[in-house]
Design a protein around this motif. Sequence first.
Motif, PDB file in Angstrom:
ATOM      1  N   LEU A 207       0.871  -1.183   0.000  1.00  0.00           N
ATOM      2  CA  LEU A 207       0.000   0.000   0.000  1.00  0.00           C
ATOM      3  C   LEU A 207       0.906   1.230   0.000  1.00  0.00           C
ATOM      4  O   LEU A 207       1.205   1.803   1.050  1.00  0.00           O
ATOM      5  CB  LEU A 207      -0.902   0.027   1.238  1.00  0.00           C
ATOM      6  N   PRO A 208       1.400   1.645  -1.171  1.00  0.00           N
ATOM      7  CA  PRO A 208       2.390   2.726  -1.236  1.00  0.00           C
ATOM      8  C   PRO A 208       1.939   4.039  -0.620  1.00  0.00           C
ATOM      9  O   PRO A 208       2.779   4.849  -0.229  1.00  0.00           O
ATOM     10  CB  PRO A 208       2.634   2.876  -2.745  1.00  0.00           C
ATOM     11  N   ASP A 209       0.616   4.278  -0.512  1.00  0.00           N
ATOM     12  CA  ASP A 209       0.129   5.530   0.069  1.00  0.00           C
ATOM     13  C   ASP A 209       0.043   5.484   1.594  1.00  0.00           C
ATOM     14  O   ASP A 209      -0.283   6.487   2.231  1.00  0.00           O
ATOM     15  CB  ASP A 209      -1.243   5.881  -0.502  1.00  0.00           C
ATOM     16  N   CYS A 210       0.329   4.324   2.188  1.00  0.00           N
ATOM     17  CA  CYS A 210       0.274   4.180   3.639  1.00  0.00           C
ATOM     18  C   CYS A 210       1.505   4.855   4.263  1.00  0.00           C
ATOM     19  O   CYS A 210       2.610   4.775   3.715  1.00  0.00           O
ATOM     20  CB  CYS A 210       0.245   2.701   3.997  1.00  0.00           C
ATOM     21  N   ASP A 211       1.338   5.499   5.405  1.00  0.00           N
ATOM     22  CA  ASP A 211       2.422   6.234   6.055  1.00  0.00           C
ATOM     23  C   ASP A 211       3.522   5.267   6.493  1.00  0.00           C
ATOM     24  O   ASP A 211       3.316   4.461   7.406  1.00  0.00           O
ATOM     25  CB  ASP A 211       1.868   6.976   7.274  1.00  0.00           C
ATOM     26  N   PRO A 212       4.715   5.311   5.875  1.00  0.00           N
ATOM     27  CA  PRO A 212       5.756   4.339   6.213  1.00  0.00           C
ATOM     28  C   PRO A 212       6.283   4.506   7.632  1.00  0.00           C
ATOM     29  O   PRO A 212       6.654   3.518   8.280  1.00  0.00           O
ATOM     30  CB  PRO A 212       6.855   4.612   5.177  1.00  0.00           C
ATOM     31  N   ARG A 213       6.312   5.738   8.144  1.00  0.00           N
ATOM     32  CA  ARG A 213       6.807   5.961   9.505  1.00  0.00           C
ATOM     33  C   ARG A 213       5.893   5.305  10.526  1.00  0.00           C
ATOM     34  O   ARG A 213       6.355   4.690  11.493  1.00  0.00           O
ATOM     35  CB  ARG A 213       6.928   7.463   9.764  1.00  0.00           C
ATOM     36  N   ALA A 214       4.594   5.434  10.310  1.00  0.00           N
ATOM     37  CA  ALA A 214       3.645   4.803  11.228  1.00  0.00           C
ATOM     38  C   ALA A 214       3.749   3.285  11.152  1.00  0.00           C
ATOM     39  O   ALA A 214       3.699   2.598  12.179  1.00  0.00           O
ATOM     40  CB  ALA A 214       2.223   5.256  10.904  1.00  0.00           C
ATOM     41  N   LEU A 215       3.901   2.745   9.947  1.00  0.00           N
ATOM     42  CA  LEU A 215       4.054   1.292   9.813  1.00  0.00           C
ATOM     43  C   LEU A 215       5.274   0.794  10.572  1.00  0.00           C
ATOM     44  O   LEU A 215       5.215  -0.202  11.312  1.00  0.00           O
ATOM     45  CB  LEU A 215       4.170   0.909   8.336  1.00  0.00           C
ATOM     46  N   VAL A 216       6.408   1.471  10.388  1.00  0.00           N
ATOM     47  CA  VAL A 216       7.638   1.057  11.063  1.00  0.00           C
ATOM     48  C   VAL A 216       7.454   1.095  12.570  1.00  0.00           C
ATOM     49  O   VAL A 216       7.836   0.168  13.295  1.00  0.00           O
ATOM     50  CB  VAL A 216       8.812   1.946  10.620  1.00  0.00           C
ATOM     51  N   ARG A 217       6.842   2.163  13.072  1.00  0.00           N
ATOM     52  CA  ARG A 217       6.644   2.292  14.519  1.00  0.00           C
ATOM     53  C   ARG A 217       5.746   1.198  15.066  1.00  0.00           C
ATOM     54  O   ARG A 217       6.056   0.552  16.079  1.00  0.00           O
ATOM     55  CB  ARG A 217       6.055   3.673  14.823  1.00  0.00           C
ATOM     56  N   LEU A 218       4.626   0.947  14.393  1.00  0.00           N
ATOM     57  CA  LEU A 218       3.663  -0.033  14.887  1.00  0.00           C
ATOM     58  C   LEU A 218       4.211  -1.453  14.813  1.00  0.00           C
ATOM     59  O   LEU A 218       4.030  -2.252  15.746  1.00  0.00           O
ATOM     60  CB  LEU A 218       2.361   0.069  14.094  1.00  0.00           C
ATOM     61  N   PHE A 219       4.881  -1.790  13.732  1.00  0.00           N
ATOM     62  CA  PHE A 219       5.430  -3.138  13.608  1.00  0.00           C
ATOM     63  C   PHE A 219       6.619  -3.341  14.541  1.00  0.00           C
ATOM     64  O   PHE A 219       6.828  -4.445  15.056  1.00  0.00           O
ATOM     65  CB  PHE A 219       5.813  -3.425  12.153  1.00  0.00           C
ATOM     66  N   ALA A 220       7.403  -2.287  14.781  1.00  0.00           N
ATOM     67  CA  ALA A 220       8.520  -2.407  15.720  1.00  0.00           C
ATOM     68  C   ALA A 220       8.007  -2.655  17.136  1.00  0.00           C
ATOM     69  O   ALA A 220       8.593  -3.434  17.900  1.00  0.00           O
ATOM     70  CB  ALA A 220       9.373  -1.140  15.680  1.00  0.00           C
ATOM     71  N   ALA A 221       6.892  -2.006  17.507  1.00  0.00           N
ATOM     72  CA  ALA A 221       6.335  -2.170  18.846  1.00  0.00           C
ATOM     73  C   ALA A 221       5.931  -3.607  19.121  1.00  0.00           C
ATOM     74  O   ALA A 221       5.996  -4.074  20.260  1.00  0.00           O
ATOM     75  CB  ALA A 221       5.139  -1.234  19.038  1.00  0.00           C
ATOM     76  N   GLU A 222       5.535  -4.321  18.076  1.00  0.00           N
ATOM     77  CA  GLU A 222       5.096  -5.708  18.226  1.00  0.00           C
ATOM     78  C   GLU A 222       6.123  -6.716  17.727  1.00  0.00           C
ATOM     79  O   GLU A 222       5.843  -7.912  17.700  1.00  0.00           O
ATOM     80  CB  GLU A 222       3.772  -5.912  17.482  1.00  0.00           C
ATOM     81  N   ARG A 223       7.300  -6.233  17.311  1.00  0.00           N
ATOM     82  CA  ARG A 223       8.370  -7.092  16.806  1.00  0.00           C
ATOM     83  C   ARG A 223       7.865  -8.008  15.691  1.00  0.00           C
ATOM     84  O   ARG A 223       8.141  -9.203  15.660  1.00  0.00           O
ATOM     85  CB  ARG A 223       9.024  -7.896  17.925  1.00  0.00           C
ATOM     86  N   MET A 224       7.106  -7.418  14.790  1.00  0.00           N
ATOM     87  CA  MET A 224       6.617  -8.146  13.621  1.00  0.00           C
ATOM     88  C   MET A 224       7.485  -7.788  12.417  1.00  0.00           C
ATOM     89  O   MET A 224       7.753  -6.607  12.165  1.00  0.00           O
ATOM     90  CB  MET A 224       5.155  -7.803  13.325  1.00  0.00           C
ATOM     91  N   PRO A 225       7.961  -8.783  11.662  1.00  0.00           N
ATOM     92  CA  PRO A 225       8.784  -8.497  10.475  1.00  0.00           C
ATOM     93  C   PRO A 225       7.959  -7.842   9.387  1.00  0.00           C
ATOM     94  O   PRO A 225       6.833  -8.237   9.106  1.00  0.00           O
ATOM     95  CB  PRO A 225       9.294  -9.876  10.048  1.00  0.00           C
ATOM     96  N   LEU A 226       8.540  -6.817   8.740  1.00  0.00           N
ATOM     97  CA  LEU A 226       7.803  -5.956   7.818  1.00  0.00           C
ATOM     98  C   LEU A 226       8.616  -5.666   6.571  1.00  0.00           C
ATOM     99  O   LEU A 226       9.821  -5.401   6.645  1.00  0.00           O
ATOM    100  CB  LEU A 226       7.469  -4.625   8.516  1.00  0.00           C
ATOM    101  N   LEU A 227       7.964  -5.729   5.413  1.00  0.00           N
ATOM    102  CA  LEU A 227       8.450  -5.121   4.177  1.00  0.00           C
ATOM    103  C   LEU A 227       7.305  -4.282   3.642  1.00  0.00           C
ATOM    104  O   LEU A 227       6.195  -4.791   3.471  1.00  0.00           O
ATOM    105  CB  LEU A 227       8.850  -6.166   3.132  1.00  0.00           C
ATOM    106  N   ALA A 228       7.566  -3.008   3.388  1.00  0.00           N
ATOM    107  CA  ALA A 228       6.498  -2.113   2.960  1.00  0.00           C
ATOM    108  C   ALA A 228       6.918  -1.339   1.724  1.00  0.00           C
ATOM    109  O   ALA A 228       8.018  -0.767   1.678  1.00  0.00           O
ATOM    110  CB  ALA A 228       6.138  -1.136   4.080  1.00  0.00           C
ATOM    111  N   ALA A 229       6.036  -1.304   0.718  1.00  0.00           N
ATOM    112  CA  ALA A 229       6.280  -0.499  -0.471  1.00  0.00           C
ATOM    113  C   ALA A 229       6.166   0.975  -0.110  1.00  0.00           C
ATOM    114  O   ALA A 229       5.271   1.381   0.637  1.00  0.00           O
ATOM    115  CB  ALA A 229       5.274  -0.857  -1.560  1.00  0.00           C
TER     116      ALA A 229
END
Length: 395
Positions: A207-229
Amino acid sequence: MTAVNAVRRLQPEVPDATVAELCAELFALLPRADQREKGAQYLYGLLTADGRKTVRNIAAHVGGGSAEQSLHHFVSASTWDWMPVRAALCRYLERVLRPRAFVARPLVIPKAGRHSVGVARRFVPSLGQVVNSQEALGIWAVHEEGSAPVHWRLMCHEERRSAGTVLGRLRTGVENPTVTDAECVAATAMEVREWGLGTPRPVVVDLPDCDPRALVRLFAAERMPLLAAVSGATRVTIADRGRLPGDTDREVSAQQLLKMIRAMRRPVSWRDPEHGVARTSLVATVQVTLAPSSERVLLIGEWSDPHGWPQRYWISNLTAGPAGALLRLTKLALRAETDFNRISVPVGLVDFEGRSFNGWHRHITLASAAHAVRALTAAPGISEPAHDDSGLRTA
């Protein structure tokens, strides 16, 4: 004779063994025998009915006009909970499909009228215009050879409110958060993680229009592995300052930074799921931060034309991951897109017309199961990937 066998006799072209096995796992969770029977009927109808998968067409294939009212009630007005059925579908695919990752991708369903659940006028980037439509977020279990959707969130008031209750576990410190797209992605991925699947799978967010900073923060808080466009305009600061000469402290766009490290590109092979051919891309990676966060992520750039700009941009918290492994994970988004067009549309994933919020969820859950049947039938010999990507870990 069981409900599954009774319907199966009418449609011998249905892949019997796969459907019977899946029905046994999914519908054993339904509390009443009549619900289990209707679940099997509806699934077979999705697999065999001609044209749009309306309740009328489904009923015509599994029981005639007398079945229409009962199937409509089963989907739109019954009491069964779709979440345990989705969890069972996901666990089944974990065992049979052996997915490499989960892919989060949008689904936009244009609608002529305004009476279907969740319909609103919204701008659709892929169409470049405002259209009357439903919008949903799907989580797909994806292997290189096949994929199937396992979880859905319809983007309307009811879903955003329910996402907010899930987000209470994200420890944001906000009592009543305004739920953003990034929070919906994180909440939906968390629900899948809680289904007891064993080894955590990377979540590929296309979802390229999704805020990447928010994604990184939220996934880091839960230690979930992430790749985001992300877009090439995403502002980044290089974290590996010793890798580049000159002034590297300033914030630049992802596109500019990747241009600076183009000499570090390496060829990576991958298989195109749409055309079934091997392809090669040039890939470069560099660790960066996304202001104002200090969280390090890996910026990944992909070139199809060695003389042009990068074709795609991704960020990942799998900062130690090999470039080849990460690029092949991003291509799982293409696998899901290909299978949506090839399988999801024919089995009726986008065909629900009713006004019932619960009905939409029940229909799309059963359509996801029908998709899984077709996907597994098309790729019966699921095998381990040719490349060993097992070393991927979050930072």
